[in-house]
Structures are given as C-alpha cells and as structure tokens.
Design an enzyme around this catalytic site. Structure first.
Site, short mmCIF file in Angstrom:
data_model
loop_
_atom_site.label_atom_id
_atom_site.label_comp_id
_atom_site.label_asym_id
_atom_site.label_seq_id
_atom_site.Cartn_x
_atom_site.Cartn_y
_atom_site.Cartn_z
N GLY A 163 35.46 43.28 37.87
CA GLY A 163 36.62 42.51 38.31
C GLY A 163 36.81 41.32 37.40
N SER B 88 39.09 38.10 36.15
CA SER B 88 40.11 37.17 36.64
C SER B 88 40.77 36.37 35.53
CB SER B 88 39.47 36.19 37.63
OG SER B 88 38.51 35.38 36.96
N VAL C 43 35.92 32.32 32.85
CA VAL C 43 34.72 32.44 32.02
C VAL C 43 33.67 33.34 32.68
CG1 VAL C 43 32.80 31.18 30.99
CG2 VAL C 43 35.09 30.21 30.93
N SER D 140 33.73 35.90 34.92
CA SER D 140 33.95 37.35 34.89
C SER D 140 33.98 37.88 33.45
CB SER D 140 35.24 37.73 35.62
OG SER D 140 36.37 37.12 35.04
N MET E 110 42.90 42.08 39.20
CA MET E 110 43.55 42.21 40.50
C MET E 110 44.67 41.19 40.66
SD MET E 110 40.25 42.70 43.01
CE MET E 110 39.18 41.61 42.05
N CYS F 66 38.76 37.71 51.94
CA CYS F 66 39.23 38.36 50.71
C CYS F 66 38.10 39.15 50.06
CB CYS F 66 39.77 37.31 49.74
SG CYS F 66 40.32 38.00 48.16
N GLY G 250 31.92 38.26 38.77
CA GLY G 250 31.30 37.05 38.23
C GLY G 250 30.77 36.12 39.29
N CYS H 148 43.08 31.06 46.44
CA CYS H 148 43.73 31.73 45.32
C CYS H 148 45.25 31.77 45.43
CB CYS H 148 43.17 33.15 45.17
SG CYS H 148 43.29 34.17 46.64
#
Length: 391
Positions: free
Chosen positions: A9, A11, A14, A16, A35, A100, A124, A196
């Site tokens: 995953g 994003s 840094v 991930s 995502m 989530c 991450g 988010c």
C-alpha cells in the site's frame, strides 16, 4: 522458482516508499497499490491526492516496480465515513483511522491484492507481526515513539496472516536515512497528520458541512450558565481550545475544559482546571470489541491499556463484563470493563481502549462510558455527570 508477490500500500509518503524498496531489495516481486479513499475536494487547497499519486509513480519508477491506483471511495464512505458522522451526531468522538484500517486498508485492499495473485500485503505502519504456535500476534514497533499498533488493534488472524510490516524493526530516523541514501524523490516529504479525508483543513469547518449547528447552554457543574455552544458534535471531552471562554475570569481563573455532554437537554458542561475530578476516570466500559487472537483475555487479567494514541500504557485490570446500570446495552453485544490503578485523564466515549500484555497488542473496544473521580458520576453517551449539588 518464482518470487513471492507482495502488494504494498503506497501513499506517496516516505514510510510506504521505503517499505516497497526494502521488500524489493529482499527479493520479493513487489507491486505498489495506491488507494484513493475520498472523492470530494480533489481540486481543493486541502486535498493532496493528485500530488500523492505523482509521488507514488516517481518512487515506483526509481525502484523499478509496477504500480496501480484503486478507488475505494464508495467503500470508505459506506463503512467508515457514515459511522464517523453517526458517532459525532450521538455526541461521541470516533477514531476513523481505526475503522479505516480494519475495513479498508486490511479488508478491501487485502481482497484486491489477493486478486492480483499476491501472497502477502505490506504497509508502512510501525508495528510487528509474529507467528507463534500457529497463531499470529500483533506487536508494538521497535520504535515506541512511532508505534501504530493502537490503530491496528482490530485486525484479526486472517488479516495478520497475510500482512507484513517491514518498518516495525526500524527507527523512524533510519527510515529517513534510507530514503535519502537511495534518492527517493519524496525523502523530505512531511509525515501526513490528521484524518485522511479532512487533511489540513480546520476540523470544525469540515464537520459543519455534514452536521448542522445546534446552539445550547454551556454550564458549570453547579448549573451556572457561562456561555453558549454551537452544537455538541463540535466539542470533545477534555477539549480546551475553541470553547470560547478564554477571556472569562470567573471561578478559579484556571483554563476551561469540556467535561460532559447532555444530549437530552443539549447542554455542554465545562470545568476549570486540568485535574478537575470530572476529567479523571478510574474505570471505563467498552463495547464493539475486537480481539487479535479471536477471544478475550481472562476475567481479572492485569494488563496495560491506552485510551488514546501515543499514551503510555496504563496499568489496569480487565473485566469480561461491566456491572450495574452501565452494563445495559444491545442484546448479545460483548463488552468489557477496565479498572485503572491510577486515574486517567479525559477518557473519551467513541475513542478506542486498546489492551496490551507487554509488547503484545491484545485488541480492544470502543469506549462507551467512563466513571469520573467522584462517586456516582460517569461520562457516557448522551448523559452528563450528576450535578454538584446531587453528589
């Protein structure tokens, strides 16, 4: 022999990005998956989705992996955001990041990754997974200052069995060093903060788009009206800033804090002083439980617990069921109680109470009520503590 496929995953951050690089270096067949969980405001000043995707593509090109984007916005609104609004409407303060993780990042995302022939997924997050005697344990990260097991406590055995957390053994400072050494284009990118779908915008402004204001009285424990609130949903237990009483010199002269909500009368109760008895709790009741091992600890188990992120584990005793009037709840719903050795500050209904046995995260539940420091008082959903004269 074909390489094991791991879907990461990504994003645009840094953590991930370094996760993907580490797995690639370890010989895995790495596929990046970005995502998109929120549709609104894509062109707004607070939304970074487009730039995040650009960063993901740049990182993927650098480390040599394939990457794709997947839209989970519909699932997110149905499984996470709708619950977020319901909880705020009921006067509680939810933590959507917990939901989530359980419903999107480790369910919808996991399902999609399996459709890509992945053996495992990776993120991450700062946490660890350990297999012991055929069971999977969720552990705190090596770097306790960055540990995110609190947000992951609702993950189950099936999810953990397919999950890798490569950063769990690495300090955050080392992750930054790796990013710089390998020349990641986002090596100096700031860590994301906040919920988010809200981003960096003022929280009250965002919430007001979905929940109407409903002004009502702001009272002290003795019933004195000291102001007017704009709607109970816009305040949280223990809140100091944004109450609107900063200039008030009445009472002790100490700062004001939100202490309770009475949904029935639309009243917000405030107190003065950080350590006011109405802000301190030795017991709580939690529902909507989830256990990493699939079953709860033993009744009377001595453990540690967090009632908010980055809080030090507080020593407490676990109870399989609450007692007294607070035990009433939906038929058949599992619930538990915690009795703390020391009073806890601002235990907030709607937040998660997460249990630990040393480094092991056991799971937890959603806080429903917390008994304050005075006999007969409780901060709970829709009820204010008893007024001072009734004590």
């Amino acid at each position: 022999m074909s390489k094991r496929r791991v879907v990461v995953g990504m994003s645009g951050g840094v953590d991930s990005s370094v996760t993907a690089w580490l797995l690639k270096e370890q010989g895995y067949d790495v596929v990046g998956l970005f995502m998109k969980n929120w549709e609104d405001d894509d062109d707004g000043e607070y939304c970074s989705t487009r730039q995040d995707w650009i960063d993901v593509v740049s990182v993927a090109d650098l480390i040599g992996i394939d990457v794709e984007a997947v839209n989970f916005a519909a699932e997110y609104k149905d499984r996470v955001f709708a619950e977020f609004l319901r909880e705020y409407s009921a006067g509680r303060t939810p933590n959507p990041d917990v939901l989530c993780n359980a419903e999107i990042k480790f369910k919808a995302f996991l399902d999609h990754a399996m459709s890509l022939d992945a053996e495992m997924i990776a993120t991450g997050h700062y946490a660890r997974v350990r297999e012991r005697d055929g069971r999977f344990e969720l552990l705190k990260a090596f770097d306790h200052t960055k540990d995110q097991s609190y947000f992951l406590h609702r993950l189950n055995q099936a999810q953990l069995s397919k999950t890798m957390f490569p950063l769990g053994e690495i300090p955050k400072t080392k992750v930054r060093e790796i990013a710089a050494q390998i020349g990641l284009p986002n090596a100096k990118k700031k860590d994301s903060t906040g919920i988010c779908f809200i981003g960096e915008r003022p929280f009250r402004d965002f919430l007001n788009r979905y929940l109407p204001t409903k002004p009502g009285p702001m009272k002290t424990p003795d019933g004195k009206v000291v102001g007017e609130h704009i709607g109970l949903a816009f305040y949280t237990f223990g809140q100091r800033k944004g109450i609107g009483l900063g200039g008030s010199k009445s009472g002790s002269g100490e700062p004001w804090f939100v202490a309770a909500k009475d949904i029935a009368s639309n009243t917000l109760y405030v107190v003065q002083g950080h350590d006011h008895p109405w802000l301190l709790s030795r017991e709580l009741v939690a529902g909507n439980v989830s256990w990493v091992a699939g079953e709860p600890p033993a009744d009377g188990f001595a453990c540690g617990a967090k009632t908010r992120y980055r809080q030090a584990d507080a020593a407490c005793v676990f109870g399989l069921a609450a007692t007294g009037a607070e035990a009433a709840g939906p038929a058949g719903e599992a619930r538990f109680s915690l009795a703390f050795d020391d009073a806890q500050w601002a235990v907030t209904p709607g937040q998660s109470a997460v249990l630990y046995d040393g480094e092991i995260c056991l799971g937890g539940g959603i806080i429903e009520s917390a008994a304050t420091g005075q006999p007969g008082q409780a901060t709970s959903t829709g009820h204010a503590p008893a007024l001072a004269e009734a004590r």
